[in-house]
Design a protein around this motif. Structure first.
Motif, mmCIF file in Angstrom:
data_model
loop_
_atom_site.group_PDB
_atom_site.id
_atom_site.type_symbol
_atom_site.label_atom_id
_atom_site.label_comp_id
_atom_site.label_asym_id
_atom_site.label_seq_id
_atom_site.Cartn_x
_atom_site.Cartn_y
_atom_site.Cartn_z
ATOM 1 N N ASN B 294 0.809 -1.217 0.000
ATOM 2 C CA ASN B 294 0.000 0.000 0.000
ATOM 3 C C ASN B 294 0.842 1.268 0.000
ATOM 4 N N GLY B 295 2.045 1.155 0.516
ATOM 5 C CA GLY B 295 2.940 2.306 0.483
ATOM 6 C C GLY B 295 3.322 2.655 -0.940
ATOM 7 N N PHE B 296 3.672 1.643 -1.730
ATOM 8 C CA PHE B 296 4.043 1.901 -3.115
ATOM 9 C C PHE B 296 2.853 2.363 -3.934
ATOM 10 N N ASN B 297 1.706 1.732 -3.667
ATOM 11 C CA ASN B 297 0.521 2.176 -4.397
ATOM 12 C C ASN B 297 0.247 3.654 -4.135
ATOM 13 N N GLY B 298 0.662 4.112 -2.951
ATOM 14 C CA GLY B 298 0.504 5.533 -2.641
ATOM 15 C C GLY B 298 1.215 6.422 -3.649
ATOM 16 N N ILE B 299 2.350 5.944 -4.172
ATOM 17 C CA ILE B 299 3.080 6.749 -5.158
ATOM 18 C C ILE B 299 2.225 6.922 -6.405
ATOM 19 N N ALA B 300 1.649 5.806 -6.871
ATOM 20 C CA ALA B 300 0.797 5.885 -8.058
ATOM 21 C C ALA B 300 -0.424 6.762 -7.789
ATOM 22 N N VAL B 301 -1.004 6.593 -6.609
ATOM 23 C CA VAL B 301 -2.177 7.396 -6.264
ATOM 24 C C VAL B 301 -1.817 8.879 -6.292
ATOM 25 N N ALA B 302 -0.676 9.212 -5.705
ATOM 26 C CA ALA B 302 -0.273 10.613 -5.636
ATOM 27 C C ALA B 302 -0.008 11.185 -7.027
ATOM 28 N N LEU B 303 0.662 10.401 -7.862
ATOM 29 C CA LEU B 303 0.972 10.900 -9.202
ATOM 30 C C LEU B 303 -0.308 11.108 -10.005
ATOM 31 N N LEU B 304 -1.189 10.124 -9.919
ATOM 32 C CA LEU B 304 -2.434 10.230 -10.675
ATOM 33 C C LEU B 304 -3.280 11.389 -10.154
ATOM 34 N N GLY B 305 -3.166 11.667 -8.885
ATOM 35 C CA GLY B 305 -3.911 12.784 -8.310
ATOM 36 C C GLY B 305 -3.153 14.097 -8.411
ATOM 37 N N SER B 306 -2.123 14.160 -9.231
ATOM 38 C CA SER B 306 -1.288 15.363 -9.417
ATOM 39 C C SER B 306 -0.806 15.929 -8.091
ATOM 40 N N ALA B 307 -0.593 15.095 -7.108
ATOM 41 C CA ALA B 307 -0.118 15.540 -5.798
ATOM 42 C C ALA B 307 -1.034 16.580 -5.174
ATOM 43 N N ILE B 313 -7.886 12.108 -3.373
ATOM 44 C CA ILE B 313 -9.105 11.440 -2.894
ATOM 45 C C ILE B 313 -9.751 10.699 -4.057
ATOM 46 N N PHE B 314 -9.816 11.365 -5.212
ATOM 47 C CA PHE B 314 -10.447 10.719 -6.369
ATOM 48 C C PHE B 314 -9.566 9.612 -6.926
ATOM 49 N N SER B 315 -8.279 9.841 -7.016
ATOM 50 C CA SER B 315 -7.445 8.812 -7.643
ATOM 51 C C SER B 315 -7.390 7.558 -6.766
ATOM 52 N N ALA B 316 -7.382 7.733 -5.444
ATOM 53 C CA ALA B 316 -7.394 6.547 -4.572
ATOM 54 C C ALA B 316 -8.682 5.763 -4.786
ATOM 55 N N ALA B 344 -2.159 -3.433 -12.576
ATOM 56 C CA ALA B 344 -0.907 -2.695 -12.389
ATOM 57 C C ALA B 344 -0.586 -1.876 -13.635
ATOM 58 N N VAL B 345 -0.818 -2.492 -14.810
ATOM 59 C CA VAL B 345 -0.547 -1.770 -16.053
ATOM 60 C C VAL B 345 -1.426 -0.516 -16.130
ATOM 61 N N ILE B 346 -2.703 -0.688 -15.807
ATOM 62 C CA ILE B 346 -3.601 0.473 -15.871
ATOM 63 C C ILE B 346 -3.113 1.569 -14.930
ATOM 64 N N ILE B 347 -2.845 1.174 -13.696
ATOM 65 C CA ILE B 347 -2.473 2.173 -12.692
ATOM 66 C C ILE B 347 -1.170 2.859 -13.063
ATOM 67 N N TYR B 348 -0.156 2.046 -13.388
ATOM 68 C CA TYR B 348 1.146 2.666 -13.592
ATOM 69 C C TYR B 348 1.251 3.364 -14.932
ATOM 70 N N PHE B 349 0.552 2.879 -15.929
ATOM 71 C CA PHE B 349 0.563 3.642 -17.177
ATOM 72 C C PHE B 349 -0.122 4.983 -16.998
ATOM 73 N N SER B 350 -1.243 4.963 -16.276
ATOM 74 C CA SER B 350 -1.922 6.234 -16.020
ATOM 75 C C SER B 350 -0.995 7.166 -15.258
ATOM 76 N N ALA B 351 -0.394 6.618 -14.199
ATOM 77 C CA ALA B 351 0.476 7.450 -13.375
ATOM 78 C C ALA B 351 1.649 7.958 -14.200
ATOM 79 N N PHE B 352 2.164 7.086 -15.045
ATOM 80 C CA PHE B 352 3.319 7.474 -15.837
ATOM 81 C C PHE B 352 2.946 8.543 -16.862
ATOM 82 N N ALA B 353 1.774 8.360 -17.465
ATOM 83 C CA ALA B 353 1.308 9.383 -18.400
ATOM 84 C C ALA B 353 1.164 10.715 -17.685
ATOM 85 N N MET B 354 0.753 10.654 -16.415
ATOM 86 C CA MET B 354 0.647 11.869 -15.610
ATOM 87 C C MET B 354 2.011 12.518 -15.429
#
Ligand SMILES: Nc1ncnc2c1ncn2[C@@H]1O[C@H](COP(=O)(O)OP(=O)(O)OP(=O)(O)O)[C@@H](O)[C@H]1O
Ligand SMILES: [Mg+2]
Lengths: 515, 396
Positions: B294-307, B313-316, B344-354
């Motif tokens: 869950n700690g690592f997923n937090g990174i993706a959540v934060a990136l997708l939520g533009s910090a 709240i929405f990205s989580a 994982a692909v969906i989450i990290y690709f989205s985050a990466f695109a962000m």
């Protein structure tokens, strides 16, 4: 029909809230130096950025050698032989000078970097054009002047034939400017075309063949330099007459507000001290100018004075209080305002809006916050007031991102902020760098009005005209020492030059005795 | 022209104003990023099992609606770690250590839950606070290292993930009140330390999500409306200028890391103190030497939520939603491992695109990508991504 190497026809480029270029046409001949003149925010950088592929124009076309071309990015521009030295350099701080110059066009064999060849070519160019650099120094460690030379070498290294210089001289010393202008002439002689943005009319008269003038995004005209005068150019640019002479009343000096005693500052570049045991006073009601060729310790001294760096020995007394070891905030509260040398590194938070930047020194004061909550209304009102008073132009007023403002207007915002803040001493490092003649006139008036209000002003300037005209007293720095104290009314530019180059000095002792 | 233009800026809202406003571009870029992520996820899924790909993918996309309680329940911890990473990011700090802080939070909460005798009304509250304190401690130390010794926080926080995880595993295994060695997990927590449930049938969703959302909103207010937020963002954008403006960089670094750690610690507490739908049981911690995913997923959540706390709240919620839907895809024959990969692909690709759209993206594009011998940073990022993927799989 004239033979133009580049034609920019009817270019229109809009930004939110502003038409930066409104139907502008600019033609560049082969082998000419073409100046581009206009007030801060007139759209000069925007226009050349369109040519360099950083922006795409909404309307208009660009032709090279008569053929229409599309320039979608700087790589396209490079392929067409167009190179640019930006107003704010685009160097990678953590790379060396050499790495920056060859970045993107690294010579390689089978993917292995061949630095020796590149180094040879760079050093040849450096020698040929007199662009002195240290190829192995990191960008973050070298002076702005050397960064600039690196940028120029970068262009020459790519063998571009159309060279754009966006305000190259704003950051150079008079000697360097002379050299650069000569280089431009040489380049034009070789058949290259130079597009040159500057606010200094003397430089245009000296080096350019033709000059195009913009005002508030509009094309005003193109003139042949041999048929025109400084006065006419400035009238075209501003729409009114500008006085090049500065009027100064006599004022009486008051008590000492800033006293520097035996200050020594270590250098980051070499083992020696950058500032060696210097002492002087600034009194209320006088403008003291620290003159000198760039790199003689002024930057280090100002860093130590303003608290960005530590002194290794000596004391600094501001309004009777010893601030040698005080924090930056404490110095600011004790009455020091600081217009920094590097506006992008220190002066502004580019991703903050203009209004947020205008309260950068004051956001914590009760006027702008209540129990830790920012009073946005107060901030907005204050920003609007400063914007009006100092004529800071931008697309969207207080909410414009600082990043999107023109260089001169960024500078005006910093000046507005620092002058408007309560202070006893104003430390102004090259405050008029990059400002148009009208704005320079205005800022000089402001500095003088500070002095007339009884404040002390410590001005650091590389520009001899400014040194001679604005200051009441000149201290010349050479190799980290103060080598002379001069009265601008009794000295000449030539004499000043001798002191600055180290050829002449009146001993430091004399200054000490004088106090 | 210029003056006319600028004077009209206050008049009315035109479509152009909206499309050029900061919020709008941020929002569209998130949608675009998610869209890209979904496309890649779909492609991977189609490769893994083409027969039922439409059916399976529609489970991923829509399955969450049927189990919204669970979506919120699983969103709670990643919302907190997302806030932790996001806040530090605004200050210019890369807090990879949310996992360690999260684990410390779990341990502190467990400890207070088992070892302290407190009145039932406040016991669970004390446990939550303890969790926060545990996380704060684990943010404080890297903060000190960064502020006073200028040690890169990426390195220290990664190290502290391991230190925290091994330490907690050791402490738990050594404590006979907490640990049930026969089952290799912690004991069931007493009811009084479990968070009050929201009472949605068949789901563990509890007051944790409400607190998490409130915390997100508070953080938003702190960032946007207070002088502390002003300083924090200023330092994140330009530390030289914030220093020039007299802001206390060191204090702010430590404070930010402490708050970030506290947020992740709260995430751990919310996770471990969640009520169980089965009477007489509770959440448990298994000391099996794995870093909390869950700690690592937090990174993706934060990136997708533009910090941005509201964005987070929405990205989580979105990420949790996709994950819940994904669990249904095995109804049409997809193996859980495949589904994990797709998610994982969906989450990290989205985050990466962000990332590519954001400031770092600009930086990477400008200086790194074009230059073959200088793509250090990009490789680093990819390495982090890879590690996260590996961790993700291990954890399942
Ligand atoms: N990227 C951008 N986004 C929004 N507005 C911009 C952007 N770049 C420039 N502008 C606006 O366009 C106008 C022209 O800017 P430009 O930088 O071309 O001026 P300039 O003539 O180079 O001025 P200076 O002499 O001060 O450098 C300014 O009002 C500026 O605020
Ligand atoms: Mg410009």
């Amino acid at each position: 029909m004239e033979n133009y190497i580049v034609e920019m026809l009817n270019i229109t480029k809009e930004f939110p809230g502003i038409i930066a270029n409104d139907n502008i046409t600019l033609n560049l001949k082969k082998g000419e130096v073409h100046a581009l003149l206009g007030e801060n925010g007139a759209g000069k950088s925007t226009l050349v950025s369109v040519l360099f592929g950083l922006y795409q124009a909404e309307k208009g076309e660009i032709k090279k050698n008569g053929k229409e071309v599309k320039i979608n990015n700087p790589n396209d521009a490079n392929d067409l032989g167009i190179g640019m030295v930006h107003q704010h350099f685009k160097l990678v701080e953590i790379f060396t000078v050499l790495e920056n110059i060859i970045l993107g066009v690294e010579p390689n064999t089978l993917g292995f970097l061949q630095k020796t060849d590149a180094r040879k070519k760079v050093m040849e160019l450096s020698g040929k054009y007199g662009l002195k650099i240290n190829p192995d120094a990191l960008i973050e460690e070298i002076s702005i002047g050397m960064q600039q030379r690196a940028e120029i070498l970068k262009m020459l290294y790519r063998e571009n034939e159309i060279l754009i210089f966006d305000e190259p001289t704003a950051v150079l010393t008079p000697q360097e400017i002379k050299e650069l202008l000569k280089i431009m002439r040489d380049l034009a002689q070789e058949g290259k075309s130079v597009l040159f943005i500057t606010h200094k009319l003397n430089e245009i008269i000296e080096v350019a063949d033709r000059c195009t003038v913009l005002r508030k995004g509009k094309y005003i005209g193109t003139v042949d330099i041999k048929d025109t005068t400084k006065e006419e150019l400035s009238r075209m640019m501003v729409g009114r007459d500008i006085s090049f002479n500065i009027e100064k009343k006599l004022t009486e000096v008051k008590e000492v507000v800033l006293s520097v005693k035996n200050v020594t500052v270590p250098s980051k570049l070499h083992k020696n001290n950058a500032v060696k045991n210097i002492s002087f006073d600034v009194r209320g009601g006088e403008i003291v100018c620290l003159a000198g060729i760039d790199g003689n310790g002024q930057t280090e001294f100002i860093s130590a004075l303003t608290g960005l760096e530590k002194v290794s020995s000596g004391t600094i007394i501001l309004g009777g209080k010893d601030i040698t070891k005080s924090s930056i905030r404490k110095r600011s509260v004790s009455g020091m305002s600081h217009i920094p040398e590097d506006r992008h590194k220190h002066g502004l938070i580019l991703d903050y809006s203009l209004e947020e930047n205008l309260v950068l020194q004051r956001y914590w004061q009760p006027e702008f916050q209540n129990k830790g909550f920012i009073r946005f209304h107060a901030v907005r009102n204050y920003a609007e007031c400063l914007i009006k008073k100092y004529d800071v132009r931008s697309g969207q007023g207080p909410i414009t991102m600082a990043r999107s403002m023109s260089g001169g207007n960024q500078q005006k915002a910093i000046i507005a902020r620092e002058i408007d803040k309560d202070h006893e001493v104003l430390v102004a490092v090259q405050p008029t760098r990059g400002l148009d003649v009208g704005a320079v006139e205005y800022i000089h008036k402001q500095l003088i009005s500070r002095r007339d209000c009884g404040k002390g002003v410590l001005l650091v300037s590389l520009e001899l005209d400014e040194v001679m005209n604005v200051s009441d007293r000149i201290l010349v720095m050479y190799e980290g020492e103060i080598v002379g104290e001069l009265d601008p009314k009794k000295t000449t530019v030539q004499e000043l030059g001798l002191y600055m180059s180290g050829a002449k000095r009146n001993t430091v002792k004399e200054i000490d005795n004088a106090e | 022209m210029q003056s006319k233009k600028s004077s009209s800026r206050n008049k009315g809202i035109t479509l152009k104003n909206i499309t050029e406003s900061k919020g709008f571009t941020a929002f569209t870029s998130v949608l675009l990023a998610i869209f890209l992520g979904l496309i890649f996820g779909f492609i991977v899924m189609a490769f893994a099992g083409p027969q039922n790909v439409f059916k399976g993918f529609s489970y991923i996309l829509l399955g969450g609606f049927g189990r919204f309680g669970d979506v919120l329940y699983f969103a709670t911890p990643i919302l907190m770690t997302g806030l932790s990473v996001g806040l530090a990011f605004r200050m210019g700090l890369f807090n990879i250590g949310a996992s360690g802080q999260y684990t410390m939070g779990m341990f502190f909460a467990l400890y207070v839950g088992f070892m302290w005798d407190l009145p039932p009304e406040i016991h669970w509250i004390a446990a939550i606070i303890a969790g926060m304190v545990g996380g704060m401690l684990w943010g404080f130390i890297p903060g000190i290292f960064k502020a006073f010794l200028n040690v890169n926080e990426v390195i220290t926080t990664i190290m502290f993930n391991y230190i925290g995880m091994y330490l907690v595993d050791m402490l738990i295994q050594g404590n006979l009140v907490l640990y049930l060695s026969s089952n290799a997990r912690t004991n069931y927590l007493p009811r009084t330390v479990q968070l009050p449930s929201l009472g949605i049938m068949g789901s563990n969703v509890n007051v944790g999500i409400i607190m998490a959302v409130i915390i997100g909103i508070i953080l938003f207010i702190v960032l946007e409306k207070t002088t502390f937020g002003y300083e924090l963002k200023a330092t994140g954008f330009n530390k030289h200028a914030s220093n020039y403006a007299g802001m206390k960089g060191k204090t702010n670094i430590i404070l930010t890391m402490v708050i970030a750690g506290g947020l992740a610690g709260l995430g751990g507490a919310f996770a471990i103190l969640a009520p169980s739908a089965i009477a007489g049981s509770s959440m448990t911690y298994e000391p099996i030497n794995i870093i909390a995913v869950n700690g690592f997923n937090g990174i993706a959540v934060a990136l997708l939520g533009s910090a941005n706390p509201i964005g987070i709240i929405f990205s989580a919620t979105f990420i949790s939603f996709i994950q819940r839907g994904g669990t249904l895809a095995n109804l049409v024959g997809y193996k859980p491992e495949i589904i994990d990969v797709v998610i994982a692909v969906i989450i990290y690709f989205s985050a990466f695109a962000m990332i590519m759209n954001s400031g770092i993206g600009r930086f990477i594009k400008k200086y790194i990508i074009k230059k073959p011998h200088t793509n250090i940073l990009l490789e680093d990022l990819e390495a982090v991504e890879e590690e996260i993927e590996v961790q993700n799989k291990e954890a399942e």
